[in-house]
Write a protein that holds these residues in place. Structure first.
Motif, PDB file in Angstrom:
ATOM      1  N   SER A  72      -2.863   8.579  -2.435  1.00 45.19           N
ATOM      2  CA  SER A  72      -2.959   7.942  -1.241  1.00 45.19           C
ATOM      3  C   SER A  72      -1.782   7.055  -1.230  1.00 45.19           C
ATOM      4  O   SER A  72      -1.068   6.799  -2.071  1.00 45.19           O
ATOM      5  CB  SER A  72      -4.455   7.122  -1.141  1.00 45.19           C
ATOM      6  N   PHE A  73      -1.503   6.627   0.120  1.00 49.26           N
ATOM      7  CA  PHE A  73      -0.559   5.779   0.347  1.00 49.26           C
ATOM      8  C   PHE A  73      -0.746   5.241   1.842  1.00 49.26           C
ATOM      9  O   PHE A  73      -1.818   5.598   2.712  1.00 49.26           O
ATOM     10  CB  PHE A  73       0.893   6.271   0.499  1.00 49.26           C
ATOM     11  N   LYS A  74      -0.201   3.928   2.480  1.00 47.37           N
ATOM     12  CA  LYS A  74      -0.359   3.130   3.453  1.00 47.37           C
ATOM     13  C   LYS A  74       0.840   3.399   4.441  1.00 47.37           C
ATOM     14  O   LYS A  74       1.830   2.587   3.926  1.00 47.37           O
ATOM     15  CB  LYS A  74      -1.104   2.086   3.166  1.00 47.37           C
ATOM     16  N   ARG A  90       6.547   9.235  -1.473  1.00 45.87           N
ATOM     17  CA  ARG A  90       4.859   9.115  -1.445  1.00 45.87           C
ATOM     18  C   ARG A  90       4.176  10.376  -1.987  1.00 45.87           C
ATOM     19  O   ARG A  90       2.981  10.224  -2.508  1.00 45.87           O
ATOM     20  CB  ARG A  90       4.317   8.847  -0.180  1.00 45.87           C
ATOM     21  N   ILE A 128      11.071   3.029   0.971  1.00 44.94           N
ATOM     22  CA  ILE A 128      10.098   4.419   0.788  1.00 44.94           C
ATOM     23  C   ILE A 128      10.799   5.464  -0.069  1.00 44.94           C
ATOM     24  O   ILE A 128      10.056   6.592  -0.182  1.00 44.94           O
ATOM     25  CB  ILE A 128       9.541   4.839   2.217  1.00 44.94           C
ATOM     26  N   ARG A 184      -5.859   3.905   5.096  1.00 46.89           N
ATOM     27  CA  ARG A 184      -5.063   4.492   4.112  1.00 46.89           C
ATOM     28  C   ARG A 184      -5.111   6.049   4.366  1.00 46.89           C
ATOM     29  O   ARG A 184      -6.112   6.537   4.943  1.00 46.89           O
ATOM     30  CB  ARG A 184      -5.727   4.066   2.943  1.00 46.89           C
ATOM     31  N   SER A 263      -1.769   3.420  -4.552  1.00 45.26           N
ATOM     32  CA  SER A 263      -0.329   4.000  -4.759  1.00 45.26           C
ATOM     33  C   SER A 263       0.715   3.302  -5.777  1.00 45.26           C
ATOM     34  O   SER A 263       0.342   2.012  -5.781  1.00 45.26           O
ATOM     35  CB  SER A 263       0.341   4.169  -3.264  1.00 45.26           C
ATOM     36  N   GLU A 265       3.777   2.420  -5.133  1.00 48.14           N
ATOM     37  CA  GLU A 265       4.551   1.493  -4.219  1.00 48.14           C
ATOM     38  C   GLU A 265       3.658   0.189  -3.998  1.00 48.14           C
ATOM     39  O   GLU A 265       4.017  -0.973  -4.242  1.00 48.14           O
ATOM     40  CB  GLU A 265       5.283   1.826  -3.032  1.00 48.14           C
ATOM     41  N   GLU A 266       2.439   0.418  -4.003  1.00 41.77           N
ATOM     42  CA  GLU A 266       1.450  -0.948  -3.743  1.00 41.77           C
ATOM     43  C   GLU A 266       1.304  -1.526  -5.324  1.00 41.77           C
ATOM     44  O   GLU A 266       1.149  -2.792  -5.359  1.00 41.77           O
ATOM     45  CB  GLU A 266      -0.008  -0.386  -3.420  1.00 41.77           C
TER      46      GLU A 266
END
Length: 483
Positions: A72-74, A90, A128, A184, A263, A265-266
């Motif tokens: 997942s990603f946002k 992502r 990103i 999300r 994710s 990155e989170e």
């Protein structure tokens, strides 16, 4: 090994989802009437970006590892307001590392999600794409077809534009079904070979109380951290951040590939233990309080054996062909084969008379083949690039060989400088291979490539001093000539 084996293997790796053995792969090739020895199979499987090595000489393809896996990603507020998101890093590592993410096919409610050209700030674009690693982010951004008018080489002193155009995917189909900023996007790879991803979305919580899904996601961050620390102790920095994540999600699928996942990155915003660290001229994800060494628990035997595994690739047939072509262009049929032999074999290598005779015989055979095929007219654009690239490549290769032949203690050398030397050799090797395999593309990118070479030359001067490489050391015969 037969010439038609690469296509057959590509088919197998893209469509075989279960763990397999060497015998399984040999049976597959036998059914296609393709002969391949067990040693050939091993050399393919143990050095292949599309394959993971499991226990007991079992293997699994990336297609098998990541098909039907959830991630997942946002999207950011900027993307939401633009009505499209840029995939960037992502989809990593769930799609093929050789595919651009904007070429993926997204399916939402059984309908294809349209691509959309979107203009975003350069800072967001860099964020990103950060998992691509230092040195690859901006070239990757400017490689996007939406940026076809930009030339990386034209930007001096890091004066980049404030915004860039990127190829993304429209958020409108999701928005029309209730998607809001903060929700999300849930992804599931349904066809790895064709890069098809099914997407849906989970509404973000508007409640002030901590929800069960939020608690599950906090546990996900902890599982990610624990798993990642275990992975880097086991296999080290790998070839890229993408490879690091691929091994992590392979080994921690049960805890990481689930509906209430976060994710990467989170996670990097959550953790205080792990972050981006310089790795030579590149970057990796690593422990925040530790520099990344070249020699670590994952490859300690290299120091004991005084071995740099990257050296073997620097003596490939492609490299030899490039050296011979340069001699043919300069001297035609009047080639001094002893001088050519000296270029092929570094001065630090100790060769017997029989070794030298064997090398000279094969050089003459290979040169005669190239002489029949070589046309100076067809080489007019590549030749000046080769003339600049090859001497530097050979200098770096010879320095690498000197480290091995003088039995330098790799573990006690300045680790970052050693990493940079290895990375420079790898970059130069890829340039030589592209020059020989895709000359037209190499010429198109020639200006950018030579700028990169100039930068590497300056870097090499710094690390040569730090590594204190003794090019006049006693010759040793460590490598064996294969006859």
């Amino acid at each position: 090994m037969e010439r038609n084996i690469p296509k057959a293997l590509d088919t197998f790796f893209r469509t075989h989802f279960n763990p397999f053995s060497i015998g399984d792969l040999r049976s597959f090739l036998a059914d296609l009437k393709i002969k391949c020895t067990e040693d050939d199979i091993k050399s393919i499987l143990y050095d292949n970006d599309f394959i993971f090595v499991l226990q007991d000489e079992m293997f699994i393809s990336r297609a098998g590892a990541f098909t039907n896996r959830i991630f997942s990603f946002k999207p950011t507020l900027e993307e939401f307001q633009a009505g499209a998101f840029v995939p960037g890093h992502r989809f990593m590592p769930f799609l093929s590392p050789g595919e651009y993410p904007y070429n993926a096919k997204l399916i939402f409610n059984n309908i294809s999600v349209p691509r959309s050209e979107v203009e975003i700030t350069t800072n967001l674009a860099m964020d990103i794409h950060s998992l691509l690693g230092e040195g690859y982010i901006m070239p990757y951004i400017f490689d996007d077809p939406a940026n076809d008018k930009f030339n990386v080489a034209s930007f001096k002193n890091n004066q980049l534009p404030s915004t860039v155009k990127m190829t993304g995917f429209s958020l409108n189909p999701l928005i029309e079904n209730g998607y809001e900023y903060g929700d999300r996007i849930i992804c599931r790879v349904i066809d790895w070979a064709e890069s098809i991803i099914e997407i849906s979305f989970l509404p973000g919580s508007k409640a002030s109380a901590i929800t069960e899904s939020a608690m599950e996601r906090m546990q996900w961050y902890k599982d990610f951290e624990t798993g990642f620390l275990r992975i880097i102790e086991k296999i080290g920095p790998c070839a890229s951040i993408e490879s690091q994540l691929a091994y992590l999600f392979l080994e921690e699928q049960q805890s990481l590939c689930k509906l209430n996942c976060g994710s990467c990155e989170e996670f990097l915003k959550y953790t205080e233990e792990i972050g981006f660290k310089s790795y030579g001229v590149e970057s990796r994800i690593w422990k925040c309080n530790e520099e990344i060494p070249y020699i670590g628990p994952w490859n300690r035997e290299l120091a004991e054996l005084h071995r740099l595994p990257e050296i073997d690739q620097l003596f490939s047939e492609t490299v030899f062909n490039a050296i011979i072509k340069e001699e043919v262009r300069n001297h035609g049929k009047e080639i001094d084969y002893e001088e050519l032999r000296k270029k092929i074999t570094p001065a630090c290598i100790s060769l017997t008379d029989n070794d030298m005779k064997f090398i000279l015989l094969n050089l003459k055979k290979r040169t005669s083949i190239i002489l029949k095929e070589y046309l100076k007219f067809n080489d007019v654009e590549v030749a000046p690039l080769r003339k600049r690239l090859l001497p530097f490549f050979l200098e770096v290769r010879n320095l690498m060989c000197t480290l091995v032949y003088t039995e330098a203690n790799l573990a006690e050398m300045p680790q970052n400088s050693l990493i940079i030397l290895v990375q420079i050799s790898d970059h130069l090797l890829r340039m030589v291979e592209e020059m020989e395999t895709y000359p037209a593309r190499f010429v198109r990118e020639g200006e950018e490539i030579m700028l990169s070479v100039d930068g590497m030359m300056e870097t090499l001067e710094d690390i040569k001093y730090e590594l204190k490489i003794d090019t006049n050391a006693e010759k040793k015969s460590i490598f064996k000539i294969v006859k």
